[in-house]
Design a protein around this motif. Structure first.
Motif, mmCIF file in Angstrom:
data_model
loop_
_atom_site.group_PDB
_atom_site.id
_atom_site.type_symbol
_atom_site.label_atom_id
_atom_site.label_comp_id
_atom_site.label_asym_id
_atom_site.label_seq_id
_atom_site.Cartn_x
_atom_site.Cartn_y
_atom_site.Cartn_z
ATOM 1 N N MET A 227 1.219 -1.292 -0.020
ATOM 2 C CA MET A 227 -0.130 0.219 -0.013
ATOM 3 C C MET A 227 1.008 1.318 0.089
ATOM 4 O O MET A 227 0.320 2.295 -0.489
ATOM 5 C CB MET A 227 -1.440 -0.442 0.829
ATOM 6 C CG MET A 227 -2.312 -0.893 0.878
ATOM 7 S SD MET A 227 -3.406 -0.791 2.430
ATOM 8 C CE MET A 227 -3.195 -1.483 3.397
ATOM 9 N N GLU A 228 1.849 1.554 0.773
ATOM 10 C CA GLU A 228 3.038 2.261 1.388
ATOM 11 C C GLU A 228 3.552 2.660 -0.970
ATOM 12 O O GLU A 228 3.046 3.255 -1.069
ATOM 13 C CB GLU A 228 4.318 1.879 1.814
ATOM 14 C CG GLU A 228 4.723 2.676 2.610
ATOM 15 C CD GLU A 228 5.187 2.646 3.680
ATOM 16 O OE1 GLU A 228 6.158 1.955 3.303
ATOM 17 O OE2 GLU A 228 4.661 3.084 4.828
ATOM 18 N N LYS A 229 3.708 1.720 -1.726
ATOM 19 C CA LYS A 229 4.283 1.837 -2.678
ATOM 20 C C LYS A 229 3.467 2.323 -3.495
ATOM 21 O O LYS A 229 3.776 2.856 -4.502
ATOM 22 C CB LYS A 229 5.213 0.163 -3.026
ATOM 23 C CG LYS A 229 5.826 -0.161 -3.815
ATOM 24 C CD LYS A 229 6.692 -1.418 -3.845
ATOM 25 C CE LYS A 229 5.585 -2.073 -4.364
ATOM 26 N NZ LYS A 229 5.732 -3.495 -4.455
ATOM 27 N N ARG A 230 1.679 1.990 -3.446
ATOM 28 C CA ARG A 230 1.515 2.432 -4.626
ATOM 29 C C ARG A 230 0.146 3.857 -3.854
ATOM 30 O O ARG A 230 -0.493 4.523 -4.809
ATOM 31 C CB ARG A 230 -0.172 1.493 -4.240
ATOM 32 C CG ARG A 230 0.185 -0.003 -5.569
ATOM 33 C CD ARG A 230 -0.637 -1.115 -5.115
ATOM 34 N NE ARG A 230 -0.715 -1.834 -6.159
ATOM 35 C CZ ARG A 230 0.208 -2.703 -5.510
ATOM 36 N NH1 ARG A 230 0.541 -2.806 -4.622
ATOM 37 N NH2 ARG A 230 0.041 -4.015 -7.116
ATOM 38 N N GLY A 231 1.004 4.177 -2.409
ATOM 39 C CA GLY A 231 0.816 5.335 -2.241
ATOM 40 C C GLY A 231 -0.858 5.641 -1.584
ATOM 41 O O GLY A 231 -1.880 6.430 -1.836
ATOM 42 N N MET A 232 -1.493 4.333 -0.976
ATOM 43 C CA MET A 232 -2.389 3.897 -0.453
ATOM 44 C C MET A 232 -2.822 5.220 0.809
ATOM 45 O O MET A 232 -2.668 3.982 1.994
ATOM 46 C CB MET A 232 -3.236 2.500 -0.236
ATOM 47 C CG MET A 232 -3.140 2.466 -2.036
ATOM 48 S SD MET A 232 -3.200 0.876 -2.008
ATOM 49 C CE MET A 232 -4.357 0.261 -3.496
ATOM 50 N N ASN A 233 -1.875 6.613 0.619
ATOM 51 C CA ASN A 233 -2.129 6.799 1.921
ATOM 52 C C ASN A 233 -3.374 7.292 3.647
ATOM 53 O O ASN A 233 -2.769 6.952 4.692
ATOM 54 C CB ASN A 233 -0.784 7.874 1.885
ATOM 55 C CG ASN A 233 -0.197 8.323 1.298
ATOM 56 O OD1 ASN A 233 1.127 7.183 1.305
ATOM 57 N ND2 ASN A 233 0.147 8.979 0.300
ATOM 58 N N CYS A 234 -3.591 6.877 2.771
ATOM 59 C CA CYS A 234 -5.748 6.948 4.092
ATOM 60 C C CYS A 234 -5.649 5.731 4.457
ATOM 61 O O CYS A 234 -6.189 5.957 5.512
ATOM 62 C CB CYS A 234 -6.732 7.135 2.930
ATOM 63 S SG CYS A 234 -6.718 9.176 2.293
ATOM 64 N N ILE A 235 -5.249 4.444 4.402
ATOM 65 C CA ILE A 235 -5.644 3.140 4.786
ATOM 66 C C ILE A 235 -4.200 3.435 5.819
ATOM 67 O O ILE A 235 -4.370 3.724 7.040
ATOM 68 C CB ILE A 235 -5.923 2.427 3.910
ATOM 69 C CG1 ILE A 235 -6.982 2.715 3.092
ATOM 70 C CG2 ILE A 235 -5.648 1.030 4.790
ATOM 71 C CD1 ILE A 235 -7.035 1.076 2.200
ATOM 72 N N LEU A 236 -3.225 3.927 5.163
ATOM 73 C CA LEU A 236 -1.716 4.027 6.220
ATOM 74 C C LEU A 236 -2.018 4.532 7.482
ATOM 75 O O LEU A 236 -2.286 4.752 8.135
ATOM 76 C CB LEU A 236 -0.834 4.417 5.109
ATOM 77 C CG LEU A 236 -0.786 3.341 4.348
ATOM 78 C CD1 LEU A 236 1.104 3.568 3.370
ATOM 79 C CD2 LEU A 236 -0.593 1.889 4.409
ATOM 80 N N ALA A 237 -2.939 5.625 7.115
ATOM 81 C CA ALA A 237 -2.538 6.847 7.708
ATOM 82 C C ALA A 237 -4.122 6.742 8.961
ATOM 83 O O ALA A 237 -3.517 6.976 10.157
ATOM 84 C CB ALA A 237 -2.899 8.712 7.587
ATOM 85 N N VAL A 238 -5.180 5.951 8.476
ATOM 86 C CA VAL A 238 -5.501 5.853 9.481
ATOM 87 C C VAL A 238 -5.376 4.616 10.513
ATOM 88 O O VAL A 238 -5.645 4.682 11.935
ATOM 89 C CB VAL A 238 -7.189 5.198 8.946
ATOM 90 C CG1 VAL A 238 -8.345 4.165 9.740
ATOM 91 C CG2 VAL A 238 -7.698 5.802 7.860
ATOM 92 N N SER A 239 -4.713 3.563 9.769
ATOM 93 C CA SER A 239 -4.228 2.497 10.859
ATOM 94 C C SER A 239 -2.675 3.120 11.600
ATOM 95 O O SER A 239 -2.750 1.830 12.542
ATOM 96 C CB SER A 239 -4.026 1.317 10.249
ATOM 97 O OG SER A 239 -2.497 1.630 9.210
ATOM 98 N N SER A 240 -2.152 3.723 11.363
ATOM 99 C CA SER A 240 -1.322 4.832 12.085
ATOM 100 C C SER A 240 -1.345 4.401 13.402
ATOM 101 O O SER A 240 -0.027 4.014 14.461
ATOM 102 C CB SER A 240 -0.805 5.899 11.500
ATOM 103 O OG SER A 240 -1.493 6.530 11.623
ATOM 104 N N GLY A 241 -2.144 4.508 14.497
ATOM 105 C CA GLY A 241 -2.510 4.254 15.183
ATOM 106 C C GLY A 241 -2.476 3.017 16.064
ATOM 107 O O GLY A 241 -2.437 2.691 17.576
#
Ligand code: MN
Ligand code: ZN
Length: 501
Positions: A227-241
């Motif tokens: 997901m990082e590679k593909r720029g799916m930054n919204c899913i990543l941000a939500v799960s970051s905590g």
């Protein structure tokens, strides 16, 4: 698993723990099986009707315990007035009976098929409704009950007994279809009812792998790195905590016809929603294990369609799975994210996370699969529960054809939807001072604001959004619902897909 059998025969000659027959409120006199039965019980049923103890009103029941007959109990169920008979009423009656039998600790019973002789041409439909009601009415979530209460023992077999040989095949078809659908609903309910300490994004991904294996679907799981590679930054941000890694789960069903249109379903899979840094109150958080019910319905739908195997459509099922928690890497209100499709989003609320994970998932599915239509199922907004309660899901689309298709499927399945308007005026609310759009901070018309947010990520793909925040969870045991997850959306979208033209 509850077994449903169909057999040709006379219910009054059935050797069983209990037999189930019915009576219509406006039947002038007892007829058919119930008339014969009445003779066998020396006019008891007729007497109860004359005394006014039983009228045949919809879902009314009486239980007889005759002596010296091949069956120990007779349950007579009221069907209401003949003209009011619908598949939904049959579903409700079947559920009522199955729920009672389950409550009585019964393992088996035999029943006539309600409504079949009244509406002959309805046989497959009534049989399907009967199977759905029976399986859903018998549903209990007891995975964590350690006491061996005999009353919690499961109903094992229900036999439909039909006199008319000519309709047996139609009944068998309907029963099988209904069972497949209802088992899908029960699966979605289980996923919803299990707690968030079991149901993580990784758990959902494993479920998808199992479904893929069983039903020969293609399964792709995008993990954190991909997901990082593909720029799916919204899913990543939500799960970051969260300590739980996010997953974008995709199942593909190929009909074998590459020219068939592709229909895509995307589910919100927030396995627990604490609200993030904008933390919820305890009262608001207690139900948040259910914030993955859209994902549960999507996976269950993959299982159902993998069983039914339609030849006229190809299907894509996607689940955006993440946990919204608090940690040192949590995303913050005022952060700005760049979504998969390049749009920038100002975070105004860390509790408006569902639309963020869906943003990446919708944009990805739209771009990668170019579906003829795309639907999403999401427990998205409290505002939708305020507006529509728990009776109907909010339905949002700018495509009149999809609205129409959903309305037809809702009518057939009784999984109700109600359109909320996507007038252009509402889109203005998305404006952000610092980014292209903002994700929250709008209270008035919040379900519509959320829908317009999602629309920014659907490209030119015809798309409809279902806000199931109210319908995904039942507050009480009622009809074919138990308190807890309802599995809403499985039967609705299965019907829509089957009717797809
Ligand atoms: Mn939230
Ligand atoms: Zn949420």
């Amino acid at each position: 698993m509850l077994q449903l059998n169909v057999k040709k025969g006379d219910i009054t000659q059935e050797t069983a723990e209990m037999i189930v027959v019915n009576h219509f409120e406006d039947s002038p006199e007892l007829a058919g099986a119930i008339a014969k039965l009445d003779q066998m019980v020396e006019g008891d049923i007729q007497r109860l009707i004359e005394l006014g103890d039983f009228t045949g009103a919809f879902n009314e029941t009486i239980l007889l315990r005759p002596k010296g007959l091949p069956f120990n109990r007779v349950l007579v169920v009221g069907m209401g007035k003949k003209a009011d008979l619908t598949a939904e009423r049959i579903r409700q009656v079947a559920a009522n009976v199955a729920s009672k039998a389950t409550g009585w600790g019964m393992r088996t019973y035999s029943s006539i098929l309600h409504g079949c002789s009244q509406l002959d041409e309805f046989c497959p439909v009534t049989a399907q409704a009967f199977a759905e009601g029976t399986v859903l009415g018998a549903y209990r979530f007891t995975a964590y009950k350690t006491n061996n209460d005999p009353k919690s023992s499961r109903l094992e077999t229900v036999t439909v007994v039909e006199l008319d040989e000519g309709v047996i095949e139609a009944i068998e078809d309907g029963i099988q279809r209904g069972q497949t659908l209802a088992e899908g609903v029960c699966y979605a309910r289980d996923l919803g009812n299990h707690p968030a300490n079991l149901i993580t994004p990784s758990y959902l991904a494993d479920q998808a792998k199992t479904i893929a294996k069983t039903h020969k679907l293609k399964c792709t799981i995008l993990d954190h790195k991909e997901m990082e590679k593909r720029g799916m930054n919204c899913i990543l941000a939500v799960s970051s905590g969260s300590a739980e890694p996010p997953k974008l789960i995709i199942l593909e069903y190929q009909s074998g016809n590459p020219d068939a249109p592709t229909v895509a379903v995307v589910g919100k899979g927030i396995t627990f929603d604490s609200g993030g840094l904008g933390i919820k109150t305890l009262a608001g958080m207690i139900e948040m294990k259910f914030d993955m019910c859209g994902a549960a319905a999507t996976l269950a739908l993959a299982q159902v369609m993998g069983t039914l195997r339609p030849s006229h459509v190809n299907l894509v099922f996607a689940v955006a799975a993440a946990e919204n928690m608090i940690g040192e890497k949590s995303y913050r209100p005022s952060d700005i994210l760049t979504a998969y499709n390049g749009k920038t989003i100002e975070i105004r609320s860390t509790d408006a996370e569902g639309r963020l994970v869906l943003a990446d998932a919708l944009a990805y599915v739209a771009e990668r699969y170019r579906p003829a239509a795309m639907f999403d199922l999401a427990t998205l907004t409290g505002g939708c529960v305020v507006a529509l309660g728990r009776v109907a899901a909010g339905m949002f689309s700018r495509d009149a054809g999809l609205i129409q298709k959903l309305a037809v499927a809702a009518d057939k399945t009784h999984e109700k939807v109600w359109e909320l308007p996507m007038f252009e005026e509402y889109e203005q609310d998305l404006k952000s001072t610092y980014a292209d759009i903002k994700n929250g901070g709008v209270r008035e018309g919040s379900p519509i604001f959320a829908a317009w947010f999602l629309k920014q990520f659907t490209g030119d793909v015809p798309w409809a959004h279902l806000d199931i925040a109210g319908t995904a969870v039942s507050k009480k045991n009622k009809g074919y619902f138990r308190e807890g997850a309802t599995g809403f959306g499985v039967r609705l979208l299965a019907q829509l897909i089957e009717d797809w033209k």
